[in-house]
Design an enzyme around this catalytic site. Structure first.
Site, PDB file in Angstrom:
ATOM      1  N   LYS A  33     -60.731  46.309  12.083  1.00 23.23           N
ATOM      2  CA  LYS A  33     -59.570  45.755  12.748  1.00 23.23           C
ATOM      3  C   LYS A  33     -58.730  46.483  13.449  1.00 23.23           C
ATOM      4  CE  LYS A  33     -55.948  43.296  11.802  1.00 23.23           C
ATOM      5  NZ  LYS A  33     -55.626  41.989  11.707  1.00 23.23           N
ATOM      6  N   SER A  67     -55.672  37.232   8.058  1.00 21.07           N
ATOM      7  CA  SER A  67     -56.209  38.565   8.634  1.00 21.07           C
ATOM      8  C   SER A  67     -56.089  39.721   6.920  1.00 21.07           C
ATOM      9  CB  SER A  67     -53.856  38.746   8.272  1.00 21.07           C
ATOM     10  OG  SER A  67     -53.808  40.217   9.207  1.00 21.07           O
ATOM     11  N   GLY A 119     -49.957  32.721  11.287  1.00 24.66           N
ATOM     12  CA  GLY A 119     -49.091  32.396  12.145  1.00 24.66           C
ATOM     13  C   GLY A 119     -47.305  33.910  11.080  1.00 24.66           C
ATOM     14  N   SER A 148     -59.538  32.648   6.495  1.00 19.36           N
ATOM     15  CA  SER A 148     -59.475  31.764   7.737  1.00 19.36           C
ATOM     16  C   SER A 148     -60.267  30.844   7.826  1.00 19.36           C
ATOM     17  CB  SER A 148     -60.535  32.496   8.374  1.00 19.36           C
ATOM     18  OG  SER A 148     -59.805  33.991   9.053  1.00 19.36           O
ATOM     19  N   HIS A 164     -53.500  28.102  15.962  1.00 19.60           N
ATOM     20  CA  HIS A 164     -54.345  29.320  15.917  1.00 19.60           C
ATOM     21  C   HIS A 164     -54.428  30.364  15.126  1.00 19.60           C
ATOM     22  CE1 HIS A 164     -51.197  31.745  16.197  1.00 19.60           C
ATOM     23  NE2 HIS A 164     -51.909  32.338  17.496  1.00 19.60           N
ATOM     24  N   GLY A 165     -53.697  30.333  14.348  1.00 21.82           N
ATOM     25  CA  GLY A 165     -53.793  31.163  12.840  1.00 21.82           C
ATOM     26  C   GLY A 165     -53.233  31.289  11.841  1.00 21.82           C
ATOM     27  N   ASN A 184     -53.348  42.089  16.339  1.00 26.18           N
ATOM     28  CA  ASN A 184     -54.436  41.185  15.272  1.00 26.18           C
ATOM     29  C   ASN A 184     -55.441  40.794  15.008  1.00 26.18           C
ATOM     30  OD1 ASN A 184     -53.908  39.694  17.588  1.00 26.18           O
ATOM     31  ND2 ASN A 184     -52.826  38.697  16.681  1.00 26.18           N
ATOM     32  N   ASP A 219     -52.035  38.172  26.665  1.00 27.96           N
ATOM     33  CA  ASP A 219     -52.751  38.289  26.318  1.00 27.96           C
ATOM     34  C   ASP A 219     -53.917  37.061  26.461  1.00 27.96           C
ATOM     35  OD1 ASP A 219     -55.871  39.424  25.450  1.00 27.96           O
ATOM     36  OD2 ASP A 219     -54.785  39.256  23.203  1.00 27.96           O
TER      37      ASP A 219
END
Lengths: 476, 140
Positions: A475, A375, A402, A380, A399-400, A202, A95
């Site tokens: 989502k 998520s 995980g 966030s 970045h997130g 995600n 991606d």
């Protein structure tokens, strides 16, 4: 993770010295709890990355790192063309230029609350999301090529968003060096009906409340105020990026013997930056970056239109747009010398510190916004790049949260309907075409984002600015 | 005679797919069935339309990579879901047939969109009992 191979350099930094084919050390940023929970495969994969030709300094895994293919997700590595450095399609991922942009609404939770169900339904019905969804815009080849060269700039020219958005997008919205001709016809066909779509997995569009400010001065510079609402959009280059990765991964894997390159894992297939193949991949990958920037720009336009219906006074100014699956040519100081490096960030966010020349004037004083996505039910975070980050991982942050559970494990633990109902009971409205997808992406499938953000902050990768709580989540 | 099987296995954020069959071709077909099942429950798919796919690759590993990626491509551009596959092999050329229908989100309840088959764990092997296994990890 088995700690026996790790040498603890500081409370948040662990080192694996080079052995065997490794050319540089591997460095993992994490606290004790995160390192213990991290899969041993992360160490194996980051050590494999450390064996690639022309790698500079070290191969890095960030606090949200988890087992990927080739590179771990949350992996960073830089390569120097002067020392036969390579570009690795698997080091960017399928991606290409997946990323997050955040819009400031100026609205409060009290403004949103009475209308959030209608807002959620409207966003869900008007922003294409999920497997097989199509955008309203269909691009033929000539226009596709223009989009691949023009990125978010192309989208603005076509009425999606405003010129004021562009300085707030990495590369000012237009990735230079894109080669539309290096993108296969198959990739262009795959993208034909996917402009302005979120995708699945995600990816999300989330309406979020700012619930905590850690750094008031930076938050003020970013326009973040406690209790106000922001909108975050997480998606990438859709089918075109997937196909570019597929095409070049194959071509690199087949070409490696002729190029004299051996790798420990075929998903690390690569080509010298200065080879014809390497240059062609970089051109195609940059075109895919433009596709992602245009895609997020179109979704921004749709989001503004929907918010405009419910809240005519809301402007939805863009705070910033930053990708986390890229390879970028950047200047970095290494041992007192400025070198031009190709920095791969796979599941890792660029985090330029204050004063960096590539930041727009409005952000140059405070550093680049870094978005750490949650998520659905989880928080966030917004962080900011810091000058010291340059020394740690080529100015990169996580970045997130995980993943901590596989999709299979998540499906055994949760049912989508129940996840949606539980979140609704907490005031979080989730709209998704896929019950199974929601279960696979259940908040509990991810690591504790607070721990990941704290580790990134303490390791000096970026500094905490604000935490966000979900209100509405569309989502994929 | 062994039963043909389409199996998924965990791989972090991604999904592993494994095809098991009495021949190399049957294992390839089952690997595609496992891939298609990451998107939808196969029993919900009506085999209304047939799509032919041909791939040629330098070795078995690349052939599996190409085959699974071709299936992903057809699903994406045709907006289709597949429920059944057949494969025949002539050397390193694969002739595949996939049966499925246009996606209907309300009926198929699709879960996730595969981005691409990776080269991680690409494995095509014949076990001692003669069974063939074809597997890899798919990025979703």
């Amino acid at each position: 993770m088995d700690r026996s191979r790790l040498q603890r350099v500081s409370p948040h930094e662990w080192r694996i010295d080079p052995t065997g084919p490794m050319r540089v050390p591997a460095i993992i940023f994490a606290d004790e709890a995160l390192i213990d929970a991290m899969d041993d495969k992360v160490a194996e994969q980051i050590c494999n990355v450390a064996s690639l030709p022309g790698i500079v300094n070290a191969a890095y895994a960030l606090p949200d790192a988890h087992w990927g293919y080739g590179f771990p997700i949350g992996g960073v590595a830089a390569f120097d063309p002067e020392t036969d450095g390579v570009v690795c399609a698997g080091g960017v991922g399928f991606d290409i230029s997946c990323g997050v942009r955040t819009l400031l609404t100026g609205l409060t939770r009290a403004d949103i609350e009475p209308l959030k169900l209608a807002l959620a339904d409207s966003l869900f019905h008007q922003v294409p999301v999920g497997v097989g969804s199509r955008g309203k815009l269909v691009l033929e080849f000539a226009e596709m090529d223009a989009m691949l060269q023009g990125g978010a700039g192309w989208a603005v020219e076509h009425g999606y968003g405003n010129a004021e958005d562009l300085p707030r997008v990495e590369e000012a919205g237009i990735m230079a060096g894109a080669l539309a001709d290096a993108v296969s016809e198959k990739a262009k066909i795959r993208q034909r009906q996917e402009m302005g779509t979120l995708g699945s997995g995600n990816h999300y569009l989330e309406v979020q409340e700012i619930i905590e400010i850690s750094n008031p001065s930076v938050a003020a510079s970013f326009g973040l105020r406690l209790g106000e609402i922001v909108v975050s959009i997480h998606c990438g280059s859709r089918g075109l990026g997937h196909q570019v990765a597929t095409d070049y991964q194959r071509e690199m894997a087949i070409a490696m013997p002729q190029l004299g390159i051996t790798v420990p894992d075929l998903d690390l297939a690569c080509a010298p930056i200065r080879s014809e193949l390497g240059a062609r991949y970089l051109g195609a990958m940059r075109a895919a970056i433009n596709c992602a920037l245009a895609n997020r720009q179109i979704i921004t336009h749709l989001t503004r239109r929907i918010f405009g219906h419910f809240f005519p006074q809301a402007r939805l100014d863009l705070l910033f747009d930053v990708s986390h699956n890229t390879c970028k040519q950047e200047q970095h100081r290494i041992a007192g010398r400025t070198r031009s490096l190709f920095v791969h960030r796979k599941g890792a966010t660029r985090a330029f510190g204050p004063g960096h020349a590539e930041l727009p004037p409005a952000l140059r004083k405070v550093g680049q916004p870094v978005f750490i996505g949650g998520s659905m039910g989880t928080h966030s975070a917004i962080m900011a790049g810091i000058g010291d980050g340059e020394e740690h991982a080529f100015a990169s942050a996580c970045h997130g949260a995980g993943r901590q559970l596989s999709r299979h494990q998540a499906l055994k633990l949760w049912q989508g309907r129940q996840v949606v109902d539980d979140l609704a009971a907490r005031g979080i409205i989730v709209r998704s075409p896929s019950s199974r997808g929601v279960a696979e992406e259940a908040p509990g499938a991810y690591k504790n984002i607070d721990a990941v953000v704290d580790a990134a902050h303490s390791a000096g990768l970026a500094r905490k600015v604000a935490m966000l709580a979900p209100v509405v989540c569309i989502k994929g | 005679m062994h039963k043909e099987q389409a199996v998924q296995f965990p791989h972090g954020a991604d999904i592993g797919v494994r095809g098991i069959g009495n021949s190399r071709a049957a294992a390839f077909a089952q690997a595609a069935a496992a891939l298609a099942a990451t998107v939808v429950e196969p029993a919900t798919v009506c085999p209304a339309e047939e799509v032919a796919i041909t791939c040629t690759a330098p070795d078995d590993r690349f052939l599996l990579y190409d085959w699974l990626n071709a299936v992903i491509y057809e699903m994406a551009v045709r907006r289709m879901v597949f429920g059944r596959f057949e494969v025949s092999l002539e050397g390193q050329t694969l002739h595949g047939r996939a049966w499925g229908e246009a996606i209907d989100p309300s009926r198929h309840l699709p879960a996730i969109e595969p981005k691409g088959a990776t080269m991680t764990g690409l494995r095509i092997e014949q076990a001692q009992d003669g069974t063939w296994i074809a597997e890899c990890v798919v990025d979703v």
